[in-house]
Scaffold this motif. Structure first.
Motif, PDB file in Angstrom:
ATOM      1  N   LYS A   1       0.861  -1.184   0.000  1.00  0.00           N
ATOM      2  CA  LYS A   1       0.000   0.000   0.000  1.00  0.00           C
ATOM      3  C   LYS A   1       0.898   1.236   0.000  1.00  0.00           C
ATOM      4  O   LYS A   1       1.717   1.422   0.903  1.00  0.00           O
ATOM      5  N   MET A   2       0.739   2.068  -1.021  1.00  0.00           N
ATOM      6  CA  MET A   2       1.642   3.203  -1.161  1.00  0.00           C
ATOM      7  C   MET A   2       1.527   4.188  -0.007  1.00  0.00           C
ATOM      8  O   MET A   2       2.485   4.882   0.336  1.00  0.00           O
ATOM      9  N   TYR A   3       0.339   4.222   0.622  1.00  0.00           N
ATOM     10  CA  TYR A   3       0.201   5.107   1.780  1.00  0.00           C
ATOM     11  C   TYR A   3       1.123   4.706   2.920  1.00  0.00           C
ATOM     12  O   TYR A   3       1.421   5.502   3.819  1.00  0.00           O
ATOM     13  N   ALA A   4       1.592   3.452   2.880  1.00  0.00           N
ATOM     14  CA  ALA A   4       2.450   2.958   3.957  1.00  0.00           C
ATOM     15  C   ALA A   4       3.747   3.754   4.068  1.00  0.00           C
ATOM     16  O   ALA A   4       4.363   3.801   5.143  1.00  0.00           O
ATOM     17  N   SER A   5       4.184   4.360   2.980  1.00  0.00           N
ATOM     18  CA  SER A   5       5.388   5.200   3.021  1.00  0.00           C
ATOM     19  C   SER A   5       5.070   6.639   2.629  1.00  0.00           C
ATOM     20  O   SER A   5       5.945   7.383   2.180  1.00  0.00           O
ATOM     21  N   GLY A   6       3.790   7.018   2.783  1.00  0.00           N
ATOM     22  CA  GLY A   6       3.402   8.402   2.535  1.00  0.00           C
ATOM     23  C   GLY A   6       3.448   8.813   1.083  1.00  0.00           C
ATOM     24  O   GLY A   6       3.754   9.967   0.758  1.00  0.00           O
ATOM     25  N   LYS A   7       3.132   7.874   0.184  1.00  0.00           N
ATOM     26  CA  LYS A   7       3.173   8.166  -1.254  1.00  0.00           C
ATOM     27  C   LYS A   7       1.796   7.961  -1.875  1.00  0.00           C
ATOM     28  O   LYS A   7       0.978   7.172  -1.374  1.00  0.00           O
ATOM     29  N   ILE A   8       1.551   8.660  -2.973  1.00  0.00           N
ATOM     30  CA  ILE A   8       0.339   8.475  -3.770  1.00  0.00           C
ATOM     31  C   ILE A   8       0.726   7.704  -5.028  1.00  0.00           C
ATOM     32  O   ILE A   8       1.719   8.049  -5.687  1.00  0.00           O
ATOM     33  N   PRO A   9      -0.023   6.647  -5.377  1.00  0.00           N
ATOM     34  CA  PRO A   9       0.336   5.862  -6.568  1.00  0.00           C
ATOM     35  C   PRO A   9       0.368   6.723  -7.827  1.00  0.00           C
ATOM     36  O   PRO A   9      -0.396   7.694  -7.961  1.00  0.00           O
ATOM     37  N   GLY A  10       1.269   6.365  -8.740  1.00  0.00           N
ATOM     38  CA  GLY A  10       1.348   7.073 -10.020  1.00  0.00           C
ATOM     39  C   GLY A  10       0.251   6.615 -10.965  1.00  0.00           C
ATOM     40  O   GLY A  10      -0.623   5.822 -10.609  1.00  0.00           O
ATOM     41  N   GLY A  11       0.293   7.124 -12.182  1.00  0.00           N
ATOM     42  CA  GLY A  11      -0.701   6.734 -13.187  1.00  0.00           C
ATOM     43  C   GLY A  11      -1.959   7.584 -13.115  1.00  0.00           C
ATOM     44  O   GLY A  11      -2.123   8.459 -12.261  1.00  0.00           O
ATOM     45  N   PHE A  12      -2.874   7.293 -14.010  1.00  0.00           N
ATOM     46  CA  PHE A  12      -4.096   8.094 -14.142  1.00  0.00           C
ATOM     47  C   PHE A  12      -5.084   7.835 -13.018  1.00  0.00           C
ATOM     48  O   PHE A  12      -5.735   8.746 -12.507  1.00  0.00           O
ATOM     49  N   PHE A  13      -5.204   6.571 -12.578  1.00  0.00           N
ATOM     50  CA  PHE A  13      -6.235   6.218 -11.612  1.00  0.00           C
ATOM     51  C   PHE A  13      -5.820   6.473 -10.158  1.00  0.00           C
ATOM     52  O   PHE A  13      -6.657   6.499  -9.268  1.00  0.00           O
ATOM     53  N   LYS A  14      -4.519   6.631  -9.922  1.00  0.00           N
ATOM     54  CA  LYS A  14      -4.018   6.971  -8.597  1.00  0.00           C
ATOM     55  C   LYS A  14      -4.425   5.963  -7.513  1.00  0.00           C
ATOM     56  O   LYS A  14      -4.741   6.335  -6.397  1.00  0.00           O
ATOM     57  N   ARG A  15      -4.441   4.697  -7.865  1.00  0.00           N
ATOM     58  CA  ARG A  15      -4.673   3.667  -6.876  1.00  0.00           C
ATOM     59  C   ARG A  15      -3.803   2.460  -7.200  1.00  0.00           C
ATOM     60  O   ARG A  15      -3.341   2.296  -8.338  1.00  0.00           O
TER      61      ARG A  15
END
Length: 441
Positions: A67-81
């Motif tokens: 889970k990208m939130y685990a390291s304080g990041k927002i996923p890349g790409g268009f959908f952002k998940r």
């Protein structure tokens, strides 16, 4: 279902590790959280209530979810998940699967799914060992039949000194990275990369890892002792299966041992004939269940006899003794338009290796829980179905990612640095034929 919170803590390799169960994901057969520094992992183990009919293998799946939130990041790409698992996540899942799988009772046909979710990530901890230990603990506190617990440890070597469960930054400069998993009494799996270290150093690292494994197993056992849960009964072979295997064993005699000679196709054809003879002798041709029972029993007997022949008589399936190697042939520059190419053939295993050089613009962005990085060397392994004479779907499997990673790690220590050789290097291994050790080809 657990209704109370249970926890157990222990300092292992200078880091406090805490296992907790009873508060999160309580509808799973077993669930735990593991805490180390600021890393928090959730591990769950779930089993279907009934076995899958008609299966001749254990349907275990293991998922590693970053889970990208685990390291304080927002996923890349268009959908952002988060979408499909990264290569790193897939490799971790395979690393955990390998030592867990043999710890389940033979004959299990219930779906079992183990999921490790990274909820909080601290780069100063060792995610690989924590993940394996979490998965084992989730199974240990569940009612799923499991001959564990098991534990894992990673050992690095910095300036001639061993470090157990080093952080990401430390392992980058290590002369050794060895991942070991096992029980209190034995080693189950080893995966390593090294910069030309001695055999004695490797053995010392394995023994050090096993000491750490014993400690983390004791931690799991303490958690289980606080709230012991009765395991569901392990599968038992029914009388029909046992009798079928005994009949086939007597009927085959030494036929399997005598069959172990020749090339892969010859052996496959001979085994097919033996199976047909067994089915004709013992199965009711008009009863599909009877035919399946006999075929399954034949496979069990065949594997046991092959294994016994290898161990006791030192004869491999193709008729070679254990100190004999297959014929090896290599050719270079076999493709005119590529930057580098070689064809490697060993017996009936064949790999076409292709090297492509690019600029820094061709480097691969590695995005995950760790800081974003650019890789200027990567290895891709492809295993098409025709390499084993079969029809099948194309696509990159978890196995292909795993084998590619093994070969990538093996070559990395001998490649020049980017400063000395400022090119992106892509190596592709196209497996054209396979009959053993294609990853090393």
């Amino acid at each position: 279902m657990l209704k109370s919170k249970f926890s157990s803590s222990k300092v292992i390799a200078d880091k406090e590790i805490t296992l907790q169960t009873g508060t999160i994901a309580k509808q799973a057969n077993g669930s735990i959280t593991i805490h180390c520094g600021d890393t928090v992992l959730l591990a769950t183990a779930t089993m279907s209530k009934h076995p899958k009919p008609g299966l001749d293998f254990f349907p275990l799946t293991l998922e590693f979810s970053e889970k990208m939130y685990a390291s304080g990041k927002i996923p890349g790409g268009f959908f952002k998940r988060e979408s499909r698992p990264s290569t790193a996540a897939t490799l971790k899942a395979r690393l955990i699967d390998r030592p867990l799988r043999p710890c389940f009772p033979k004959g299990m046909r219930n779906d079992v799914q183990v999921v490790i979710t990274v909820l909080s990530y601290d780069p100063n901890t060792c995610l690989e060992s924590l993940s394996l230990n979490a998965a084992s603990a989730a199974l240990a506190v569940s009612n799923i039949p499991f001959n564990g617990p098991v534990g894992g440890a990673v050992v690095g070597l910095i300036d001639g000194k061993f470090i157990v469960n080093p952080s990401d930054d430390i392992i980058k400069t290590s002369d050794l990275e060895i991942t070991v998993s096992g029980t209190k009494d034995a080693i189950l799996m080893i995966e390593a990369s090294a910069n030309e270290v001695s055999e004695d150093t490797i053995i010392e690292a394995i023994l050090l890892a096993h000491d750490s494994i014993k400690e983390v197993i004791a931690l799991q056992e303490d958690l289980v002792a606080q709230n012991p849960i009765e395991k569901l009964p392990a599968p038992i072979k029914n009388e029909a299966e046992t009798q079928a295997e005994q009949n086939i064993q007597n009927f085959l005699g030494s036929s399997v041992e005598e069959t172990l000679s020749g090339n892969k196709q010859d052996i496959d054809n001979l085994f097919k004939k033996l199976q047909d003879d067994v089915v004709e002798k013992f199965a009711d041709a008009e009863n599909e269940a009877s035919v399946k029972l006999i075929k399954t029993a034949f496979e069990t007997v065949k594997k046991e006899q092959i294994r016994e022949t290898i161990i006791k008589k030192k004869i491999r399936p193709d008729g070679r003794r254990t100190d004999e190697i297959r014929q090896i042939d290599t050719q270079i520059s076999v493709l005119p338009s590529v930057h580098g190419s070689a064809l490697f053939t060993r017996g009936e295993t064949q790999s076409l290796g292709v090297v492509t050089l690019g600029s820094s613009m061709d480097s691969q962005i590695v995005d995950g829980l760790r800081e974003e990085d650019n890789s200027t060397y990567f290895f891709h392994y492809n295993f098409p179905p025709y390499s084993v004479g079969e029809c099948g779907r194309f696509g990159t499997s978890r196995r292909e990612l795993g084998h590619g990673a093994l070969a990538e790690r093996a070559l990395k220590p001998i490649l020049p640095s980017f400063a000395d050789f400022p090119y992106t290097i892509r190596i592709v291994s196209e497996i054209l034929e396979s009959n053993g050790s294609s990853s090393m080809a």
